[in-house]
Design a protein around this motif. Structure first.
Motif, PDB file in Angstrom:
ATOM      1  N   GLN A   1      -6.582  83.020 137.178  1.00  8.49           N
ATOM      2  CA  GLN A   1      -5.352  82.484 136.588  1.00  8.49           C
ATOM      3  C   GLN A   1      -5.058  83.139 135.245  1.00  8.49           C
ATOM      4  O   GLN A   1      -3.911  83.447 134.936  1.00  8.49           O
ATOM      5  CB  GLN A   1      -5.477  80.967 136.404  1.00  8.49           C
ATOM      6  CG  GLN A   1      -5.420  80.190 137.681  1.00  8.49           C
ATOM      7  CD  GLN A   1      -5.678  78.708 137.467  1.00  8.49           C
ATOM      8  OE1 GLN A   1      -5.948  78.266 136.363  1.00  8.49           O
ATOM      9  NE2 GLN A   1      -5.597  77.941 138.556  1.00  8.49           N
TER      10      GLN A   1
ATOM     11  N   SER B   1     -17.105  72.520 131.697  1.00 10.67           N
ATOM     12  CA  SER B   1     -16.555  71.576 132.678  1.00 10.67           C
ATOM     13  C   SER B   1     -17.628  70.577 133.102  1.00 10.67           C
ATOM     14  O   SER B   1     -18.825  70.783 132.847  1.00 10.67           O
ATOM     15  CB  SER B   1     -16.048  72.342 133.907  1.00 10.67           C
ATOM     16  OG  SER B   1     -17.137  72.901 134.610  1.00 10.67           O
TER      17      SER B   1
ATOM     18  N   GLU C   1     -15.001  77.341 139.824  1.00 11.29           N
ATOM     19  CA  GLU C   1     -14.039  77.029 138.757  1.00 11.29           C
ATOM     20  C   GLU C   1     -13.866  78.218 137.813  1.00 11.29           C
ATOM     21  O   GLU C   1     -12.745  78.536 137.420  1.00 11.29           O
ATOM     22  CB  GLU C   1     -14.515  75.822 137.946  1.00 11.29           C
ATOM     23  CG  GLU C   1     -14.344  74.504 138.622  1.00 11.29           C
ATOM     24  CD  GLU C   1     -14.932  73.362 137.801  1.00 11.29           C
ATOM     25  OE1 GLU C   1     -15.645  73.621 136.795  1.00 11.29           O
ATOM     26  OE2 GLU C   1     -14.685  72.213 138.171  1.00 11.29           O
ATOM     27  N   ASP C   2     -14.968  78.858 137.442  1.00  9.49           N
ATOM     28  CA  ASP C   2     -14.895  80.015 136.541  1.00  9.49           C
ATOM     29  C   ASP C   2     -14.096  81.156 137.167  1.00  9.49           C
ATOM     30  O   ASP C   2     -13.273  81.780 136.487  1.00  9.49           O
ATOM     31  CB  ASP C   2     -16.294  80.508 136.168  1.00  9.49           C
ATOM     32  CG  ASP C   2     -16.992  79.588 135.181  1.00  9.49           C
ATOM     33  OD1 ASP C   2     -16.312  78.735 134.575  1.00  9.49           O
ATOM     34  OD2 ASP C   2     -18.229  79.743 135.034  1.00  9.49           O
TER      35      ASP C   2
ATOM     36  N   SER D   1     -11.772  80.855 139.449  1.00 11.38           N
ATOM     37  CA  SER D   1     -10.382  80.416 139.496  1.00 11.38           C
ATOM     38  C   SER D   1      -9.721  80.539 138.129  1.00 11.38           C
ATOM     39  O   SER D   1      -8.582  81.012 138.023  1.00 11.38           O
ATOM     40  CB  SER D   1     -10.314  78.972 139.990  1.00 11.38           C
ATOM     41  OG  SER D   1      -9.002  78.483 139.925  1.00 11.38           O
ATOM     42  N   ASN D   2     -10.423  80.145 137.085  1.00 16.92           N
ATOM     43  CA  ASN D   2      -9.883  80.238 135.724  1.00 16.92           C
ATOM     44  C   ASN D   2      -9.661  81.692 135.319  1.00 16.92           C
ATOM     45  O   ASN D   2      -8.658  82.010 134.679  1.00 16.92           O
ATOM     46  CB  ASN D   2     -10.808  79.551 134.722  1.00 16.92           C
ATOM     47  CG  ASN D   2     -10.804  78.046 134.875  1.00 16.92           C
ATOM     48  OD1 ASN D   2      -9.898  77.481 135.485  1.00 16.92           O
ATOM     49  ND2 ASN D   2     -11.828  77.399 134.340  1.00 16.92           N
ATOM     50  N   ARG D   3     -10.575  82.579 135.691  1.00 20.17           N
ATOM     51  CA  ARG D   3     -10.414  83.997 135.353  1.00 20.17           C
ATOM     52  C   ARG D   3      -9.243  84.621 136.091  1.00 20.17           C
ATOM     53  O   ARG D   3      -8.495  85.415 135.524  1.00 20.17           O
ATOM     54  CB  ARG D   3     -11.702  84.775 135.660  1.00 20.17           C
ATOM     55  CG  ARG D   3     -12.695  84.694 134.521  1.00 20.17           C
ATOM     56  CD  ARG D   3     -13.888  85.532 134.806  1.00 20.17           C
ATOM     57  NE  ARG D   3     -14.842  84.592 135.388  1.00 20.17           N
ATOM     58  CZ  ARG D   3     -15.881  84.882 136.129  1.00 20.17           C
ATOM     59  NH1 ARG D   3     -16.150  86.118 136.422  1.00 20.17           N
ATOM     60  NH2 ARG D   3     -16.680  83.964 136.591  1.00 20.17           N
TER      61      ARG D   3
END
Length: 179
Positions: free
Chosen positions: A171, A91, A164-165, A167-169
């Motif tokens: 999701q 990102s 961000e990491d 949040s991505n995990r």
């Protein structure tokens, strides 16, 4: 809870900048103290008395720089990018974190080296003659201001990349549990 984390981040940024600004001012003050001692200059050679005040200020600035760097890197966390492909896929926050980390280390190395050389040239207990080391303390001090900017940029972008990491995990975990 989120507001407290944001306030904490702001305080960390302010601490890093305060340490770097103080270190920069001390480096410039060390240069001023060094210039107050007697010296005789001929071309690039110079004979001068050491300045104990410049030595102490230069050493204090070096310690503060190290402390600011440690605070920024420890609290910013680890941003790992192993290959150029990883960097390309990362990102924007992670890319900014990597770039600012690299620049902060380069500026740390150059500024710290300049300040240590300038401080050590004032640590001798006798008059010294040799090649002039003018402006090392003040340039090292000025580099500390720039170091503060890159270290704060690293801290902010590294914490944003970590957020961000996470949040991505979460999701991805939610998508896996639904499927």
């Amino acid at each position: 809870m989120v507001n407290m984390a944001r306030n904490y981040g702001f305080l960390v940024c302010m601490l890093i900048m305060a340490l770097d600004i103080t270190a920069g001012v001390l480096g410039i003050e060390a240069e001023i103290a060094e210039n107050k001692v007697e010296h005789l200059r001929m071309w690039i050679f110079e004979c001068r008395d050491p300045s104990l005040q410049a030595y102490k200020l230069g050493l204090a600035a070096s310690v503060l720089l190290g402390l600011a760097h440690v605070v920024g890197n420890l609290l910013g966390g680890c941003v790992c990018v192993w290959t150029e492909e990883d960097l390309d896929k990362a990102s924007a926050n992670k890319q900014l974190a990597v770039c600012s980390l690299i620049f902060s280390w380069i500026i740390l190395a150059v500024g710290f080296t300049m300040l240590i050389i300038g401080a050590l040239s004032n640590s001798k207990s006798r008059k010294s003659c040799g090649i002039s080391h003018h402006r090392l303390l003040s340039v090292g001090g000025i580099l500390y201001f720039i170091h503060g900017l890159f270290t704060v940029a690293y801290y902010v972008s590294a914490t944003a990349a970590a957020r961000e990491d996470r949040s991505n995990r979460s999701q991805a975990a939610a998508a896996t549990s639904v499927a």
